[in-house]
Design a protein around this motif. Structure first.
Motif, short mmCIF file in Angstrom:
data_model
loop_
_atom_site.label_atom_id
_atom_site.label_comp_id
_atom_site.label_asym_id
_atom_site.label_seq_id
_atom_site.Cartn_x
_atom_site.Cartn_y
_atom_site.Cartn_z
N LEU A 194 0.82 -1.21 0.00
CA LEU A 194 0.00 0.00 0.00
C LEU A 194 0.86 1.26 0.00
CD1 LEU A 194 -2.74 -0.88 2.65
CD2 LEU A 194 -2.80 -1.25 0.18
N PHE A 195 0.22 2.38 -0.32
CA PHE A 195 0.86 3.67 -0.12
C PHE A 195 1.04 3.91 1.37
CE2 PHE A 195 -0.81 4.33 -4.39
CZ PHE A 195 0.20 5.05 -4.98
N ARG A 196 2.03 4.72 1.71
CA ARG A 196 2.27 5.03 3.12
C ARG A 196 1.14 5.90 3.66
NH1 ARG A 196 3.63 10.25 3.69
NH2 ARG A 196 4.77 11.32 2.03
N GLN A 197 1.12 6.05 4.99
CA GLN A 197 0.10 6.87 5.63
C GLN A 197 0.21 8.32 5.13
OE1 GLN A 197 0.30 6.51 9.88
NE2 GLN A 197 -0.58 4.46 9.89
N GLY A 198 -0.94 8.94 4.96
CA GLY A 198 -0.99 10.28 4.41
C GLY A 198 -1.51 10.31 2.99
N TYR A 199 -1.50 9.15 2.33
CA TYR A 199 -2.01 9.05 0.96
C TYR A 199 -3.46 8.58 0.99
CZ TYR A 199 2.60 9.74 -1.14
OH TYR A 199 3.80 10.28 -1.55
N ILE A 200 -4.31 9.28 0.24
CA ILE A 200 -5.73 8.98 0.23
C ILE A 200 -6.00 7.56 -0.28
CG2 ILE A 200 -7.97 9.63 -0.73
CD1 ILE A 200 -6.99 11.56 1.33
N LEU A 201 -5.20 7.09 -1.23
CA LEU A 201 -5.42 5.74 -1.76
C LEU A 201 -5.26 4.68 -0.69
CD1 LEU A 201 -3.82 5.75 -5.33
CD2 LEU A 201 -6.19 5.21 -4.73
N ARG A 202 -4.38 4.92 0.25
CA ARG A 202 -4.24 3.97 1.36
C ARG A 202 -5.54 3.92 2.16
NH1 ARG A 202 0.17 2.37 5.00
NH2 ARG A 202 -0.70 1.82 7.04
N ASP A 203 -6.11 5.09 2.45
CA ASP A 203 -7.37 5.13 3.20
C ASP A 203 -8.48 4.43 2.43
OD1 ASP A 203 -6.02 6.63 5.11
OD2 ASP A 203 -6.68 8.54 4.28
N THR A 204 -8.49 4.58 1.11
CA THR A 204 -9.51 3.95 0.28
C THR A 204 -9.45 2.43 0.41
OG1 THR A 204 -9.46 5.77 -1.32
CG2 THR A 204 -10.36 3.66 -2.08
N VAL A 205 -8.22 1.89 0.36
CA VAL A 205 -8.05 0.44 0.47
C VAL A 205 -8.43 -0.04 1.86
CG1 VAL A 205 -6.40 -1.46 0.35
CG2 VAL A 205 -6.24 0.42 -1.29
N MET A 206 -7.99 0.67 2.88
CA MET A 206 -8.29 0.26 4.26
C MET A 206 -9.80 0.23 4.50
SD MET A 206 -5.33 -0.30 5.69
CE MET A 206 -5.70 -0.31 7.44
N LYS A 207 -10.51 1.25 4.05
CA LYS A 207 -11.96 1.31 4.26
C LYS A 207 -12.68 0.21 3.49
CE LYS A 207 -12.06 6.29 5.19
NZ LYS A 207 -12.48 7.62 4.66
N ALA A 208 -12.21 -0.08 2.28
CA ALA A 208 -12.85 -1.13 1.48
C ALA A 208 -12.68 -2.49 2.15
CB ALA A 208 -12.25 -1.16 0.08
N CYS A 209 -11.49 -2.76 2.67
CA CYS A 209 -11.24 -4.04 3.36
C CYS A 209 -12.08 -4.14 4.63
CB CYS A 209 -9.76 -4.19 3.69
SG CYS A 209 -8.68 -4.37 2.24
N GLN A 210 -12.12 -3.07 5.38
CA GLN A 210 -12.91 -3.07 6.62
C GLN A 210 -14.39 -3.24 6.32
OE1 GLN A 210 -11.61 0.63 8.29
NE2 GLN A 210 -9.61 -0.17 8.89
N GLN A 211 -14.82 -2.75 5.17
CA GLN A 211 -16.23 -2.86 4.79
C GLN A 211 -16.65 -4.32 4.63
OE1 GLN A 211 -17.25 -0.42 1.42
NE2 GLN A 211 -19.23 -1.42 1.12
N VAL A 212 -15.71 -5.18 4.24
CA VAL A 212 -16.04 -6.61 4.06
C VAL A 212 -15.49 -7.45 5.21
CG1 VAL A 212 -16.29 -6.45 1.58
CG2 VAL A 212 -14.04 -6.95 2.54
N GLY A 213 -15.06 -6.80 6.31
CA GLY A 213 -14.80 -7.54 7.52
C GLY A 213 -13.37 -7.90 7.86
N PHE A 214 -12.38 -7.24 7.24
CA PHE A 214 -11.01 -7.55 7.65
C PHE A 214 -10.12 -6.32 7.52
CE2 PHE A 214 -10.67 -8.11 3.08
CZ PHE A 214 -9.36 -7.78 2.75
N ASN A 215 -9.03 -6.32 8.28
CA ASN A 215 -7.99 -5.31 8.18
C ASN A 215 -6.82 -5.90 7.40
OD1 ASN A 215 -9.01 -3.01 9.72
ND2 ASN A 215 -8.86 -4.34 11.51
N PRO A 216 -6.38 -5.27 6.33
CA PRO A 216 -5.33 -5.86 5.51
C PRO A 216 -4.00 -5.95 6.27
CG PRO A 216 -5.74 -3.60 4.84
CD PRO A 216 -6.82 -3.96 5.82
N ARG A 217 -3.29 -7.05 6.03
CA ARG A 217 -1.95 -7.21 6.60
C ARG A 217 -0.96 -6.53 5.66
NH1 ARG A 217 1.80 -11.43 5.87
NH2 ARG A 217 0.20 -12.71 4.84
N ILE A 218 -0.38 -5.44 6.12
CA ILE A 218 0.47 -4.61 5.27
C ILE A 218 1.91 -5.12 5.32
CG2 ILE A 218 1.30 -2.28 4.80
CD1 ILE A 218 -1.26 -1.28 6.24
#
Length: 301
Positions: A194-218
């Protein structure tokens, strides 16, 4: 108080050394020292602590610096706007952009614009969306490409140009690489790049994963699209990237697959300041962008 004094003060404050500041300004050290002294006498305060050859700002000097830097930016902007009012086809546009729009969107738009307006120049600044938004608000840049486009900010106005899918990116030899589409939950046990913290694309991925029930292992973090593609190609993880970042890329070592659940998309557009009008050359560019993307959207490209 003279503009020359202010500029001398800012340079000395930045370098914390009078002789080095004088060299940068191409004036005599005595002239810089005299102007600083005159400024302090007029204000009735000491702006610097003197420590041998080195100097540093006093608390009130730091307050003064914060304000005069904003004033100088506004003065320079005022000069630019007057010039561009008289010569709208020869202005310079200070344009910001995030890394995810650097490879495809920015070059194609500027190339098309310069064909119609060859005398208008650009100063480009890359950064994260929060950095670019702050730069637009503070007047350090004129406008910026962003994604997603904000719709509830009071200091900037957003204009959406298009919406695109965010795709899953897998190594070519991944067990799911031949699937026609994926549900994001199928990647719940995978390492993510993933992009490092501070990048919106990282937040997009994190929210999408959480939406289906998991936190991605980075497993890895990066700051640009090519780095993320390279790490995925090396089999070090999977990622999610917008469609536009994949155009023109070879899929010899990775595979992009559509995600059908959840529906991961992002808006792409531009932000302009709410607290000032665009200069003529900036307005020409802004209107060009709206027409450019309107044509693309109507033709479905």
């Amino acid at each position: 108080m003279e503009l020359r004094q202010i500029k001398y003060f800012i340079k000395v404050a930045e370098m914390e050394h009078v002789s080095e500041a004088a060299a940068e300004l191409h004036v005599a050290q005595s002239a810089v020292s005299r102007q600083i002294a005159n400024l302090e006498e007029e204000l009735g305060v000491d702006l610097f602590f003197r420590e041998g050859r080195n100097i540093r700002l006093t608390p009130v000097g730091r307050i003064f610096l914060d304000h005069v830097k904003i004033a100088v930016v506004e003065l320079e902007k005022a000069k630019q706007e007057v010039y561009e009012f008289l010569n709208p086809e020869t202005g310079t546009i200070r344009l910001g952009f995030p890394t995810s729009l650097a490879a495809k969107t920015l070059p194609s738009v500027i190339s098309a614009f310069r064909k119609e307006h060859p005398q208008i120049g650009f100063q480009l600044r890359q950064g994260t969306v929060p950095e670019l938004t702050t730069a637009v608000i503070q007047g350090h840049i004129d406008l910026a490409f962003v994604s997603p486009v904000p719709h509830k900010q009071t200091d900037v106005k957003g204009q959406i140009f298009f919406t695109e899918k965010v795709m899953a990116l897998l190594p070519l030899n991944h067990p799911l690489a031949d699937e026609p589409y994926l549900r994001l939950v199928q990647l719940r046990h995978e390492p993510f790049v993933l992009f490092r913290q501070g990048y919106i694309l990282r937040d997009t991925v994190m929210k999408a994963c959480q939406q289906v029930g998991f936190n991605p292992r980075i497993a890895f973090e990066g700051e640009d699209v090519d780095t993320i593609k390279g790490l995925v190609s090396a089999g070090l993880g999977v990622s999610l990237l917008p469609e536009i970042t994949l155009y023109g890329s070879s899929e010899q070592e990775w595979k992009a697959i559509e995600i059908i659940e959840p529906n991961v998309k992002r808006t792409v557009g531009i932000i302009i300041p709410q607290n000032r009008q665009l200069a003529p050359s900036e307005r020409i560019f802004f209107e060009f962008l709206k027409q450019f993307y309107d044509k693309l959207n109507r033709f479905g490209e």
